[in-house]
Write an enzyme that holds these catalytic residues in place. Structure first.
Site, mmCIF file in Angstrom:
data_model
loop_
_atom_site.group_PDB
_atom_site.id
_atom_site.type_symbol
_atom_site.label_atom_id
_atom_site.label_comp_id
_atom_site.label_asym_id
_atom_site.label_seq_id
_atom_site.Cartn_x
_atom_site.Cartn_y
_atom_site.Cartn_z
ATOM 1 N N LYS A 1 0.863 -1.184 0.000
ATOM 2 C CA LYS A 1 0.000 0.000 0.000
ATOM 3 C C LYS A 1 0.891 1.223 0.000
ATOM 4 C CE LYS A 1 -4.395 0.951 0.041
ATOM 5 N NZ LYS A 1 -5.544 0.131 -0.383
ATOM 6 N N ASP B 1 -6.875 4.185 -4.745
ATOM 7 C CA ASP B 1 -7.567 4.040 -3.457
ATOM 8 C C ASP B 1 -8.221 5.399 -3.197
ATOM 9 O OD1 ASP B 1 -7.816 2.071 -1.034
ATOM 10 O OD2 ASP B 1 -7.271 3.953 -0.087
HETATM 11 P P1 NDP Z 1 -13.106 7.690 -3.138
HETATM 12 O O1 NDP Z 1 -12.073 8.698 -2.919
HETATM 13 O O2 NDP Z 1 -13.615 7.442 -4.513
HETATM 14 O O3 NDP Z 1 -14.403 8.015 -2.235
HETATM 15 C C1 NDP Z 1 -14.359 8.100 -0.853
HETATM 16 C C2 NDP Z 1 -15.710 8.538 -0.325
HETATM 17 O O4 NDP Z 1 -15.723 8.400 1.089
HETATM 18 C C3 NDP Z 1 -16.016 10.003 -0.625
HETATM 19 O O5 NDP Z 1 -17.394 10.138 -0.855
HETATM 20 C C4 NDP Z 1 -15.611 10.697 0.672
HETATM 21 O O6 NDP Z 1 -16.306 11.910 0.926
HETATM 22 C C5 NDP Z 1 -16.043 9.653 1.690
HETATM 23 N N1 NDP Z 1 -15.305 9.831 2.929
HETATM 24 C C6 NDP Z 1 -13.969 9.914 3.096
HETATM 25 N N2 NDP Z 1 -13.662 10.083 4.385
HETATM 26 C C7 NDP Z 1 -14.844 10.114 5.038
HETATM 27 C C8 NDP Z 1 -15.208 10.256 6.399
HETATM 28 N N3 NDP Z 1 -14.264 10.423 7.351
HETATM 29 N N4 NDP Z 1 -16.534 10.236 6.722
HETATM 30 C C9 NDP Z 1 -17.466 10.086 5.763
HETATM 31 N N5 NDP Z 1 -17.187 9.939 4.451
HETATM 32 C C10 NDP Z 1 -15.894 9.966 4.113
HETATM 33 O O7 NDP Z 1 -12.530 6.350 -2.495
HETATM 34 P P2 NDP Z 1 -12.952 4.841 -2.776
HETATM 35 O O8 NDP Z 1 -14.416 4.744 -2.969
HETATM 36 O O9 NDP Z 1 -12.044 4.280 -3.789
HETATM 37 O O10 NDP Z 1 -12.542 4.153 -1.379
HETATM 38 C C11 NDP Z 1 -13.456 4.052 -0.300
HETATM 39 C C12 NDP Z 1 -12.988 2.965 0.656
HETATM 40 O O11 NDP Z 1 -12.906 1.720 -0.043
HETATM 41 C C13 NDP Z 1 -11.599 3.164 1.276
HETATM 42 O O12 NDP Z 1 -11.617 2.586 2.574
HETATM 43 C C14 NDP Z 1 -10.690 2.323 0.381
HETATM 44 O O13 NDP Z 1 -9.522 1.924 1.041
HETATM 45 C C15 NDP Z 1 -11.607 1.142 0.111
HETATM 46 N N6 NDP Z 1 -11.307 0.341 -1.065
HETATM 47 C C16 NDP Z 1 -11.174 0.907 -2.303
HETATM 48 C C17 NDP Z 1 -10.931 0.111 -3.405
HETATM 49 C C18 NDP Z 1 -10.875 0.654 -4.774
HETATM 50 O O14 NDP Z 1 -10.755 -0.146 -5.716
HETATM 51 N N7 NDP Z 1 -10.970 1.966 -4.980
HETATM 52 C C19 NDP Z 1 -10.731 -1.335 -3.267
HETATM 53 C C20 NDP Z 1 -10.981 -1.841 -1.945
HETATM 54 C C21 NDP Z 1 -11.229 -1.013 -0.899
HETATM 55 P P3 NDP Z 1 -15.563 13.344 0.721
HETATM 56 O O15 NDP Z 1 -15.594 13.559 -0.756
HETATM 57 O O16 NDP Z 1 -16.410 14.281 1.505
HETATM 58 O O17 NDP Z 1 -14.178 13.167 1.268
HETATM 59 O O1 2IT Z 2 -7.809 -1.680 -1.015
HETATM 60 C C1 2IT Z 2 -7.708 -2.173 -2.165
HETATM 61 O O2 2IT Z 2 -7.848 -3.387 -2.371
HETATM 62 C C2 2IT Z 2 -7.469 -1.268 -3.291
HETATM 63 N N1 2IT Z 2 -7.379 -0.063 -3.094
HETATM 64 C C3 2IT Z 2 -7.283 -1.819 -4.674
HETATM 65 C C4 2IT Z 2 -5.914 -2.386 -4.854
HETATM 66 C C5 2IT Z 2 -5.561 -2.796 -6.253
HETATM 67 O O3 2IT Z 2 -4.363 -3.095 -6.439
HETATM 68 O O4 2IT Z 2 -6.407 -2.835 -7.148
#
Ligand code: NDP
Ligand code: 2IT
Length: 447
Positions: A128, A168
């Site tokens: 990460k 992420d």
């Molecule tokens: P994005 O940046 O696309 O979206 C994050 C969202 O979460 C935004 O709407 C943001 O709102 C909100 N958010 C962030 N911090 C807070 C908080 N403290 N309270 C409430 N809302 C909050 O990120 P992702 O959707 O990619 O990632 C979301 C989660 O999923 C993370 O934990 C990430 O590690 C996990 N994840 C992501 C993967 C991926 O492929 N992208 C894979 C697996 C897991 P605002 O705009 O107001 O900050």
């Molecule tokens: O938390 C996760 O699994 C990710 N942000 C995606 C990692 C990846 O290599 O696609």
């Protein structure tokens, strides 16, 4: 003489070696709770100190990122890559940009990634990275210059068979394109060293959708396993980013009612369920970072509860898809009191330790992120395969493979977590994932 292996001794050691890293302690403690009793039944793992080795990253890289903002001010941030474990494949995991990013958060994320990547059944090690860079309010040009400056250092440590970063929080298609463009210039190579690329840069269909879709599929399998379905279920979803929006989309398509989305300022509440048309508008605006959720709620004449989280809303199913520790003990109690039946984590470690305990004691179905959100990294792996072979699959082909992988992960969890009256998915995920990595580490000898 070594102390007897138990949770308390083990965690004392982890805390002593990693002071001031609460998120990392939390992630290790959760896994150790399940793994220590298991390891005690397999002396070969205990003798080889597999748990001690697994909680020590292979290496941590930290570097200065200097860049210029639009006013030509020089700015300095810190970049990181935590290469945690490559026992079963090259390092793989996302990059996060966040003002408060620190090593505790990155080590917890890298550690969780070991288990998640193992569960996919694919050859993926774990890493990460990211930077303590706040993208809020930055122009496209500033984001580009930051990504280019970040890659000037990171490129030395990555490559298609070494370490393959992806997105992420706050790192999506746009950032991956800037990062990949710079990687390509520096190395003079067009290869699959990053995933999450858009289609025109050699990306895979459905990578943006994969994490959220996979999470909805995982819930479907948990419900089917107890002869239930998503049909007509009321779902509370948090977040309004990549994971949340695609999870909501798949839930609606599978017949459920999505009553919420949220961001760091509050919750969008739609009592009768979001329709696909409104969700598409929100998706178009959010994924292009155009508007805050509150402004979109006004436009669509939907209710926005400023300062509120979604967890006090009546729901059958909950999908925390925003960030770590977003759902605490009080929220968990509210979900249980309101009759929620199941939780699937789209985010990584969105439940605090006490929230997880409340949910498990109340016997809710509980899919930990390492199982439920593994669809993203799984499709990243499919992107790597397509980059290597140069043969690209259709949307249908990728979706079919994603569904099969999520079904496989569900079965893996069942194998180790099926109790008398309750499937302990968290335990199942931890043990099934561990065995594969631990056996590889044993085979390598002392490294
Ligand atoms: P994005 O940046 O696309 O979206 C994050 C969202 O979460 C935004 O709407 C943001 O709102 C909100 N958010 C962030 N911090 C807070 C908080 N403290 N309270 C409430 N809302 C909050 O990120 P992702 O959707 O990619 O990632 C979301 C989660 O999923 C993370 O934990 C990430 O590690 C996990 N994840 C992501 C993967 C991926 O492929 N992208 C894979 C697996 C897991 P605002 O705009 O107001 O900050
Ligand atoms: O938390 C996760 O699994 C990710 N942000 C995606 C990692 C990846 O290599 O696609």
């Amino acid at each position: 003489m070594q102390k007897a292996l138990n949770h308390s001794n083990f965690m004392d050691g982890v805390k002593r070696r990693n002071p001031g890293e609460p998120e990392f302690h939390q992630a290790v403690s959760e896994v150790a709770r399940d793994l220590i009793p298991f390891v005690k039944t397999r002396p070969e793992y205990e003798d080889a100190q597999i748990l001690e080795r697994l909680t020590e990253p292979d290496r941590i890289i930290s570097f200065r990122v200097a860049w210029q903002d639009d006013q030509c001010n020089t700015r300095v941030n810190r970049g990181f890559r935590v290469q945690f474990n490559d026992a079963i494949g090259p390092y793989k995991g996302g990059l996060r940009f966040h003002r408060d990013l620190n090593l505790s958060v990155l080590k917890f994320l890298g550690f969780e990634q070991i288990f998640k990547n193992s569960l996919t059944g694919l050859a993926l090690g774990a890493a990460k990275g990211g930077a303590n860079f706040n993208p809020r309010g930055k122009s496209d040009n500033e984001i580009m210059r930051f990504c280019q400056a970040f890659m000037i250092e990171l490129y030395r440590y990555i490559g298609p068979d070494i370490d393959i970063p992806a997105g992420d929080l706050n790192v999506g298609n746009r950032e991956i394109a800037f990062l990949f463009g710079q990687y390509k210039r520096l190395t003079h190579r067009f290869n699959g060293a990053l995933t999450g690329k858009s289609l025109s840069l050699g990306g895979s269909h459905l990578r943006p959708e994969a994490t959220g879709y996979g999470c909805a599929y995982f819930m479907k399998h948990m419900l089917n396993h107890r002869n239930d379905s998503l049909d007509g279920k009321t779902c509370a979803v948090s977040g309004a980013g990549n994971v949340a929006l695609h999870c909501a989309e798949k839930l609606i398509d599978l017949g459920a009612r999505v009553v919420s989305l949220s961001d760091s300022n509050g919750t969008l509440y739609v009592k009768n369920g979001l329709d696909r048309e409104s969700l598409d508008l929100i998706k178009a605006a959010k994924l292009n970072r155009k508007k805050p959720l509150s402004a979109l709620a006004d436009e669509l004449k939907l209710q926005y509860q400023a300062g509120q989280k979604p967890w006090a809303l009546p729901c059958d199913l909950a999908f925390p898809c925003a960030t770590e520790n977003e759902l605490d003990g009080q929220d968990a109690k509210a979900l249980v009191d309101n009759g929620c039946q199941a939780i699937a984590e789209g985010a990584n470690m969105p439940l605090t330790a006490d929230a997880q305990e409340i949910i498990e004691q109340a016997r809710l179905l509980y899919a930990p992120g390492k199982a439920a959100n593994a669809g993203g990294v799984a499709v990243s792996s499919l992107e790597m395969s397509q980059n290597t072979t140069g043969l690209y699959w259709s949307v249908e082909e990728v979706e079919h493979r994603l569904e099969a992988i999520m079904e496989h992960i569900h079965l893996e969890c069942l194998c180790q977590g099926d109790g008398k009256n309750y499937v302990d998915y968290a335990r199942g995920a931890n043990i099934a994932a561990f065995i594969k990595v631990a056996d590889a580490m044993l085979a390598y000898g002392v490294v």
